[in-house]
Design an enzyme around this catalytic site. Sequence first.
Site, PDB file in Angstrom:
ATOM      1  N   HIS A 298       0.736  -1.144  -0.027  1.00  0.00           N
ATOM      2  CA  HIS A 298      -0.083   0.112   0.007  1.00  0.00           C
ATOM      3  C   HIS A 298       1.048   1.302   0.078  1.00  0.00           C
ATOM      4  O   HIS A 298       1.759   1.410   0.776  1.00  0.00           O
ATOM      5  CB  HIS A 298      -0.913  -0.022   1.310  1.00  0.00           C
ATOM      6  CG  HIS A 298      -2.014   0.766   1.235  1.00  0.00           C
ATOM      7  ND1 HIS A 298      -1.522   2.128   1.208  1.00  0.00           N
ATOM      8  CD2 HIS A 298      -3.268   0.894   1.240  1.00  0.00           C
ATOM      9  CE1 HIS A 298      -2.704   2.918   1.524  1.00  0.00           C
ATOM     10  NE2 HIS A 298      -3.766   2.261   1.362  1.00  0.00           N
ATOM     11  N   HIS A 341       0.157   2.276  11.972  1.00  0.00           N
ATOM     12  CA  HIS A 341       1.541   3.284  11.771  1.00  0.00           C
ATOM     13  C   HIS A 341       1.511   4.136  12.878  1.00  0.00           C
ATOM     14  O   HIS A 341       0.220   4.494  13.561  1.00  0.00           O
ATOM     15  CB  HIS A 341       1.658   3.872  10.388  1.00  0.00           C
ATOM     16  CG  HIS A 341       0.674   4.930  10.238  1.00  0.00           C
ATOM     17  ND1 HIS A 341      -0.617   4.270   9.838  1.00  0.00           N
ATOM     18  CD2 HIS A 341       0.607   6.193   9.733  1.00  0.00           C
ATOM     19  CE1 HIS A 341      -1.340   5.242   9.550  1.00  0.00           C
ATOM     20  NE2 HIS A 341      -0.880   6.474   9.512  1.00  0.00           N
ATOM     21  N   GLU A 347      -2.869  13.738  12.066  1.00  0.00           N
ATOM     22  CA  GLU A 347      -3.827  13.463  11.023  1.00  0.00           C
ATOM     23  C   GLU A 347      -5.283  13.827  11.605  1.00  0.00           C
ATOM     24  O   GLU A 347      -5.850  13.019  12.747  1.00  0.00           O
ATOM     25  CB  GLU A 347      -3.897  12.151  10.645  1.00  0.00           C
ATOM     26  CG  GLU A 347      -2.507  11.623  10.229  1.00  0.00           C
ATOM     27  CD  GLU A 347      -2.273  10.137   9.904  1.00  0.00           C
ATOM     28  OE1 GLU A 347      -3.463   9.286   9.921  1.00  0.00           O
ATOM     29  OE2 GLU A 347      -1.069   9.738   9.379  1.00  0.00           O
ATOM     30  N   HIS A 371      -5.727  11.753  15.011  1.00  0.00           N
ATOM     31  CA  HIS A 371      -4.712  11.086  15.669  1.00  0.00           C
ATOM     32  C   HIS A 371      -3.550  11.796  15.444  1.00  0.00           C
ATOM     33  O   HIS A 371      -2.734  12.281  14.609  1.00  0.00           O
ATOM     34  CB  HIS A 371      -4.531   9.740  14.665  1.00  0.00           C
ATOM     35  CG  HIS A 371      -5.819   8.705  14.376  1.00  0.00           C
ATOM     36  ND1 HIS A 371      -5.902   8.238  13.212  1.00  0.00           N
ATOM     37  CD2 HIS A 371      -6.421   8.410  15.405  1.00  0.00           C
ATOM     38  CE1 HIS A 371      -7.008   7.404  13.368  1.00  0.00           C
ATOM     39  NE2 HIS A 371      -7.225   7.405  14.720  1.00  0.00           N
ATOM     40  N   HIS A 377      -2.090   4.021  15.214  1.00  0.00           N
ATOM     41  CA  HIS A 377      -3.562   3.880  14.615  1.00  0.00           C
ATOM     42  C   HIS A 377      -3.381   2.789  13.377  1.00  0.00           C
ATOM     43  O   HIS A 377      -2.138   2.542  12.964  1.00  0.00           O
ATOM     44  CB  HIS A 377      -4.077   5.064  14.556  1.00  0.00           C
ATOM     45  CG  HIS A 377      -3.395   5.975  13.455  1.00  0.00           C
ATOM     46  ND1 HIS A 377      -2.246   6.799  14.016  1.00  0.00           N
ATOM     47  CD2 HIS A 377      -3.486   6.363  12.205  1.00  0.00           C
ATOM     48  CE1 HIS A 377      -2.054   7.635  12.938  1.00  0.00           C
ATOM     49  NE2 HIS A 377      -2.714   7.236  11.783  1.00  0.00           N
TER      50      HIS A 377
END
Length: 440
Positions: A298, A341, A347, A371, A377
């Site tokens: 990803h 991560h 974020e 976050h 998270h």
Amino acid sequence: MTGTIETHTPAVTEFAYSAGFGNEHSTEAVPGALPVGRNSPQRAPLGLYAEQHSATAFTEPRAHNRRSWVYRIRPSAAHPPFVPIDSGSLRSAPLRDAVADPNRLRWGPLPLPQAPTDFIDGLYTMGANGNVLERTGIGIHLYAASKSMTDRYFVDADGELLLVPEIGALVLHTEYGRLHVIPGEIAVIGRGVRFRVELLDEVARGYVCENYGHHFVLPELGPIGANGLANARDFLYPIAAYEDREETVQVVQKFGGRLWAADYDHSPLDVVAWHGNHAVYKYNTARFNVMGTVTYDHPDPSIYTVLTSPSDTPGQANADFVIFAPRWLVGEDTFRPPWYHRNVMSEFMGLVHGVYDAKAEGFLPGGASLHNMWSAHGPDADTYAKASTQELTPQRITDTLAFMFETRWPVVVTDFARTATHLQPGYDAVWQGVRRGFIE
């Protein structure tokens, strides 16, 4: 024109636009209103007043300069003093009495107003960082409105406003013309631009990033090449439209972190023509050219950046606006949702519609999560269990639009957002079902 709001636009279509991000646009609502060959003639055409709006310092590099010349019925200087008014639930950085919280936080949708509420009164600050007086950082707000602004106008001197509608179509009547914006589109209102918000539905709700820092620009493409992500030609700027209105209206200004107001005897949206590159614009997120892996893994979510506000540290943005739009997932031997991560960036996420592919439950349209930097998270337990065992055939992610305001500084959360009834107290529980994974 007295007693009514009358908007004057060229007879092309109800909403017409000029395309191109950061272009030198040129438009007039009345033929001959723009001067030819100069910006400020001794007498501007049609008896109008020439006025420059400078969103950057005069001496900044030409490629960075943002300014427009407007030709209006009265100069902006023709107004009485502003006086402070109640700022309601609107706050600015620094939030000295609030908390920089390391915990993961998630909210349900902001309740819709029960009493008639316009866009200004419906602004609700979730958090902020930086310092509004030093032009660094961002404010993160929600809006929930149930009536149009008719006798009120708003101008933000502290930052440019990025609006992400979630419920309800809006018409943004601005000094530079009109934008029709629906959920799935975004709008950016330049710093210092006066506007009012008309609702086309019974209620409207959405998100706002108030950018105190460097104005939003398109991100560099690097190895991607010359094309991809958000294309400059898909950003739409309004054609000139003006209000010739002579009656008492209220102009509310956000300055230095608080609200001020003055009663004008005319509409401030009296610009008959303009040219330049500082204005307002909109973008349809369905036009975003999503990039992704065609082999494995990803990619970092930075590959989904629509707009960025650079900071003085290359690569660490004052603010990034990132979207997670419909796309194909084809990665081989790959955990396809966003991975677990911890991040040096903070974020704040919202959801316009659908389901976010990293959260099976609880993250709702109109809701939000935060976050802060270094908070761990990633996918919830159900999402991990499914994605780590499913057959990896090509998969189309459809009917979804999530987004992220990402910033290099921690987001300090307002006290009322930390104690709100729509705060979800059990957010940590979404990871409690993740089982021990070590196989000896």
